[in-house]
Write a protein that holds these residues in place. Sequence first.
Motif, short mmCIF file in Angstrom:
data_model
loop_
_atom_site.label_atom_id
_atom_site.label_comp_id
_atom_site.label_asym_id
_atom_site.label_seq_id
_atom_site.Cartn_x
_atom_site.Cartn_y
_atom_site.Cartn_z
N MET A 1 0.85 -1.18 0.00
CA MET A 1 0.00 0.00 0.00
C MET A 1 0.89 1.24 0.00
SD MET A 1 -3.35 0.82 2.30
CE MET A 1 -2.70 1.40 3.82
N THR A 2 0.56 2.21 -0.84
CA THR A 2 1.32 3.44 -0.94
C THR A 2 1.07 4.31 0.29
OG1 THR A 2 1.13 3.41 -3.34
CG2 THR A 2 1.68 5.51 -2.34
N LYS A 3 2.13 4.91 0.80
CA LYS A 3 2.00 5.79 1.96
C LYS A 3 1.35 7.10 1.53
CE LYS A 3 4.53 7.63 5.83
NZ LYS A 3 5.80 7.75 6.50
N ARG A 4 0.39 7.54 2.31
CA ARG A 4 -0.36 8.76 2.03
C ARG A 4 0.41 9.98 2.57
NH1 ARG A 4 -5.82 9.35 0.83
NH2 ARG A 4 -6.15 7.13 1.12
N LEU A 5 0.42 11.06 1.79
CA LEU A 5 1.04 12.30 2.20
C LEU A 5 0.23 12.91 3.35
CD1 LEU A 5 3.38 14.19 1.37
CD2 LEU A 5 1.77 15.35 -0.14
N ARG A 6 0.87 13.48 4.34
CA ARG A 6 0.19 14.03 5.52
C ARG A 6 0.62 15.47 5.78
NH1 ARG A 6 -3.75 10.43 6.46
NH2 ARG A 6 -2.97 8.33 6.61
N GLY A 7 -0.11 16.14 6.67
CA GLY A 7 0.27 17.47 7.14
C GLY A 7 0.07 18.58 6.13
N ARG A 8 0.87 19.63 6.28
CA ARG A 8 0.75 20.81 5.42
C ARG A 8 0.96 20.48 3.94
NH1 ARG A 8 3.74 25.56 8.92
NH2 ARG A 8 2.23 25.51 10.61
N ALA A 9 1.88 19.57 3.69
CA ALA A 9 2.15 19.18 2.30
C ALA A 9 0.90 18.55 1.68
CB ALA A 9 3.33 18.22 2.22
N ALA A 10 0.18 17.75 2.45
CA ALA A 10 -1.05 17.12 1.95
C ALA A 10 -2.13 18.15 1.70
CB ALA A 10 -1.54 16.06 2.93
N VAL A 11 -2.25 19.12 2.59
CA VAL A 11 -3.26 20.18 2.43
C VAL A 11 -2.97 20.99 1.16
CG1 VAL A 11 -4.15 22.33 3.43
CG2 VAL A 11 -3.77 20.33 4.89
#
Length: 103
Positions: A1-11
């Motif tokens: 499973m691909t890791k999901r981007l989190r935090g400010r970068a994801a926003v």
Amino acid sequence: MTKRLRGRAAVEQRRRRLADEPLCRLCAERGVITPSTVPDHIKPLALGGLDIDTNIRCLCDRCHRMVTAEQFGKTRSKGMGGCDATGLPTDPTHPWAAALGRA
């Protein structure tokens, strides 16, 4: 499973993707104009998809819920569709129909 981007970068990524595709892609294909609210992975991360722009389509919430349910094998039960203005089922085969005197 691909890791999901989190935090400010994801926003920021989500904001950019919605700005790039402001209308729901699936609604637009049907000639309906609906604002997109969800960047959707065409091939879900949970099914091996990548978190790259070419694997994203922006959808409205309704289309996103429908597509996600289909991708993960969830479907509406047959004979359980539709209700009247009071919220009661209109389908005479619905389990409540006998109790409501509609069978």
